[in-house]
Structure formats: C-alpha cells, structure tokens
Write an enzyme that holds these catalytic residues in place. Structure first.
Site, PDB file in Angstrom:
ATOM      1  N   LYS A   1       2.445  -2.416   9.360  1.00 54.89           N
ATOM      2  CA  LYS A   1       3.473  -1.630   9.165  1.00 54.89           C
ATOM      3  C   LYS A   1       4.601  -2.158   9.740  1.00 54.89           C
ATOM      4  CE  LYS A   1       5.049   3.257  10.613  1.00 54.89           C
ATOM      5  NZ  LYS A   1       5.011   4.310  11.418  1.00 54.89           N
TER       6      LYS A   1
ATOM      7  N   LEU B   1       0.762  -0.992   0.006  1.00 56.60           N
ATOM      8  CA  LEU B   1      -0.110   0.073   0.014  1.00 56.60           C
ATOM      9  C   LEU B   1       0.772   1.282  -0.043  1.00 56.60           C
ATOM     10  CD1 LEU B   1      -2.571  -1.258   2.661  1.00 56.60           C
ATOM     11  CD2 LEU B   1      -2.956  -0.809   0.040  1.00 56.60           C
TER      12      LEU B   1
ATOM     13  N   GLU C   1       5.290   2.750   0.865  1.00 59.68           N
ATOM     14  CA  GLU C   1       6.562   2.625   1.391  1.00 59.68           C
ATOM     15  C   GLU C   1       7.340   4.026   1.609  1.00 59.68           C
ATOM     16  OE1 GLU C   1       9.321   1.174  -2.239  1.00 59.68           O
ATOM     17  OE2 GLU C   1       7.516   0.075  -2.039  1.00 59.68           O
ATOM     18  N   GLY C   2       8.388   4.000   2.439  1.00 55.44           N
ATOM     19  CA  GLY C   2       8.766   5.141   2.951  1.00 55.44           C
ATOM     20  C   GLY C   2      10.224   4.723   3.038  1.00 55.44           C
ATOM     21  N   GLY C   3      11.173   5.490   3.625  1.00 49.50           N
ATOM     22  CA  GLY C   3      12.475   5.177   3.756  1.00 49.50           C
ATOM     23  C   GLY C   3      12.982   4.120   4.627  1.00 49.50           C
ATOM     24  N   PHE C   4      12.015   3.814   5.857  1.00 52.01           N
ATOM     25  CA  PHE C   4      12.424   2.817   6.636  1.00 52.01           C
ATOM     26  C   PHE C   4      11.341   2.018   7.008  1.00 52.01           C
ATOM     27  CE2 PHE C   4      15.508   6.283   7.421  1.00 52.01           C
ATOM     28  CZ  PHE C   4      16.703   5.713   7.311  1.00 52.01           C
ATOM     29  N   SER C   5      10.181   2.279   6.457  1.00 51.80           N
ATOM     30  CA  SER C   5       9.183   1.431   6.547  1.00 51.80           C
ATOM     31  C   SER C   5       8.125   1.221   5.549  1.00 51.80           C
ATOM     32  CB  SER C   5       8.239   2.093   7.869  1.00 51.80           C
ATOM     33  OG  SER C   5       7.745   3.508   7.316  1.00 51.80           O
TER      34      SER C   5
ATOM     35  N   ASP D   1       2.764  15.783  14.119  1.00 54.95           N
ATOM     36  CA  ASP D   1       2.367  15.427  12.852  1.00 54.95           C
ATOM     37  C   ASP D   1       1.160  15.501  12.491  1.00 54.95           C
ATOM     38  OD1 ASP D   1       3.394  15.597  10.123  1.00 54.95           O
ATOM     39  OD2 ASP D   1       3.672  13.424  10.197  1.00 54.95           O
TER      40      ASP D   1
ATOM     41  N   VAL E   1       3.872  -0.339   4.318  1.00 56.00           N
ATOM     42  CA  VAL E   1       2.632  -0.675   4.703  1.00 56.00           C
ATOM     43  C   VAL E   1       2.103  -1.588   3.785  1.00 56.00           C
ATOM     44  CG1 VAL E   1       0.266   0.163   5.303  1.00 56.00           C
ATOM     45  CG2 VAL E   1       2.389   1.767   6.122  1.00 56.00           C
TER      46      VAL E   1
END
Length: 318
Positions: A57, A34, A36-40, A164, A42
């Site tokens: 996650k 679903l 994705e980012g730098g270190f995680s 945030d 979903v």
C-alpha cells in the site's frame, strides 16, 4: 483481487515495465496494480529472493498532516497483534523525512497478500446464484470478526474504534479465517464533541473514512454536544451480519434503489427478504445491534454472548 482494496476502485492489469523497489534493504518486484484511490494505491509485489507475494500500500502525502495520518496508520498496525487482525510486514517513507508544506512523500506499507481476497469478493460471487451461507458458517465467521473488534474495544490504555467495519475490510485466509484490515480508519473510541465546529469536523472525517452503507447514524449528523464511542462499530457489525446472510449491507440495497441512505439509516429502516432461509433468531441478533440511538446499542461483549447463545441453540452443547 487482492484483499486490500480499502474502498478503492479495483483496477486489474499488469505493469509492463516491472518496477523494482527497495524497502529497508529488501528488494521486491511490482507484479501488478490491484487497486487505487484518491491518495493511495495497492500493488501486488514479490520478494526478489523467496518469490513470496505481498500487498504494497502506497500512501501519497502532500503535507505534514498527510504524513501524520500515514504515520498514525502505521502506528496502529504495529501495536495491534491479534490472529483476526492483519499484520504489518514492513513500512518506510520515500521522500523527505522532514516533510514541509507542498512537498511530497510516500508511505510504503508491506502487508500480507490474501489470494482469496475479501469477504466482499466471496459474498459477491455467492450472490450471483443466491448461494446462501449455512447459518453455522455465518456464526463462525461473525464470531471471529467480533473477537477482532473486542480486541480493539478492550485495548489499553485507550479503547480503539475501527470506524470502517464492512465486508470489504475483512480478508479471507486459505482456510477461510476472517482477518480485519484497513487500520487507517482507526481512532480513539471515545470522542467528546464540544460545539458545532467539533461536530462538523468529526462528521466530515466520517464522510471521508467511514463507508456510507455501514456508517452509524450518529456519524451522519454529529450533535454539537455529545460523546461518540466504540458503539459506532456495533452498528457496522449489524450491517456485516446482515451481509453475511444476504450478501450486502441492508443500506447497500437502499443505495442501489436510488433512495436516501442517510434517511434510511437515521430512521433505522431494516427490510429483510421475504423468502429468507434464516429464522427470527438471526434477524433478532441483527436488530440487537442496529439501534439508532447509540445509548441503546450493546457493547461487543453482549453481542458475543448473544451470538454464542444463538450458536448453542443451533448446535446444542451435549
């Protein structure tokens, strides 16, 4: 799109070889990626027996510090219980429990899956036809988000700041109830900054975890000797209310024009559309929260009271 984008690049697509994972003895099938980012990342997962869908996650940890950050996020999920805050279904670590430097482990967080996605998704769809929300619906959604923030700010023994708040971190249930997510950015609300080193550390952390177009002015340039508190969230709430009215944060528009968000935030520049369907009372509520000087900014109880007054003005109590 799943509601747990968490500031990631959304990347839809099926996982050809269906991965099966075991989390504390419960088996799930990974259906699709679903986000994705730098270190995680979903993923959408499905309980092997009930076929119920969840969001998974995965946080990649390369060090003791990374693992501590992941464990702090899990800890916040576990202790926060409110109808407008996302719940943690389950969690575990894959890899070494006693992680050492340069070793790798992965935190697994099983969270609810919201088919409707996020408030950001919902507002984006409406923005294509400039389909403004009714002011009564705006107030309802905003008031419920405020209740989640109040719960955090009133938390004992220490107040918690989300740090945030944004429409991308608010899920929507089937009945359009807003649910605040992404506890990974949470922190003790009151922070005493003592010196330039402390200030730089907090500023760098804010740049990493707090979305720029919703970030409070005092987090762009942290003073060497100051106190940062939960009113960083009040600034973000002002941006959220603006987005409920006009589909985006006021500083998203600044960013899209190619202008400096930093300068616009520090100067407190707010521009409302000329052809607005909303009256001055709504704008006044937004400006009530968007005070550049945090000491002039209200606490959440005052925001809720002023929102209630606006609600009563629109829907007089008989």
């Amino acid at each position: 799109m799943n509601a747990l984008g968490l500031s990631m690049i959304v990347k839809m697509g099926c996982i050809c070889a269906r991965e099966s994972i075991d989390i504390n003895g419960i088996k799930y099938i990974v259906k699709e990626r679903l986000g994705e980012g730098g270190f995680s990342t979903v993923d959408l997962i499905e309980h092997k027996g009930t076929k119920r869908k969840f969001a998974l996650k995965r946080i990649l940890c390369h060090s003791v510090e990374d693992q501590k950050v992941a464990m702090d996020e899990i800890s916040y999920y576990k202790k926060l219980k409110h109808p407008n805050i996302i719940e943690l279904v389950d969690s575990t670590f894959k890899g070494s429990a006693d992680i050492v430097v340069n070793a790798t482990s992965e935190a697994y967080l099983v969270l609810p899956y919201y088919r409707r996605g996020t408030l950001h998704d919902y507002l984006t769809l409406r923005s294509f036809n400039r389909n403004y929300l009714d002011v009564k619906e705006i107030i309802r959604l905003f008031m419920e988000i405020c209740q989640a923030v109040k719960y955090l700010h009133d938390f004992t023994p220490e107040a918690i700041a989300h740090r945030d708040l944004k429409v991308g971190n608010v899920c929507l249930t089937e009945d359009m109830t807003p649910v605040l997510m992404d506890m990974g950015s949470c922190a003790t609300a009151k922070v005493q900054v003592c010196g330039a080193q402390d200030a730089q550390k907090l500023q760098d952390l804010a740049a990493e975890r707090c979305s720029m177009t919703y970030r409070a002015p005092e987090l762009f340039h942290v003073e060497s000797y100051c106190v940062i508190d939960q009113r960083t969230d009040i600034w973000s709430l002002g941006c959220v209310l603006f987005a409920l009215c006009y589909f985006k944060s006021p500083y998203d528009f600044v960013y899209e024009r190619g202008d400096s968000v930093n300068l616009a935030v520090i100067s407190g520049t707010i521009t409302f559309p000329e052809d607005t369907p909303f009256n001055e009372d709504v704008h006044d509520l937004i400006l009530f929260m968007l005070k550049v000087n945090p000491s002039e900014r209200p606490y959440v109880d005052s925001v809720i009271e002023k929102t209630r007054q606006l609600k009563n003005k629109i829907e007089p109590v008989v």
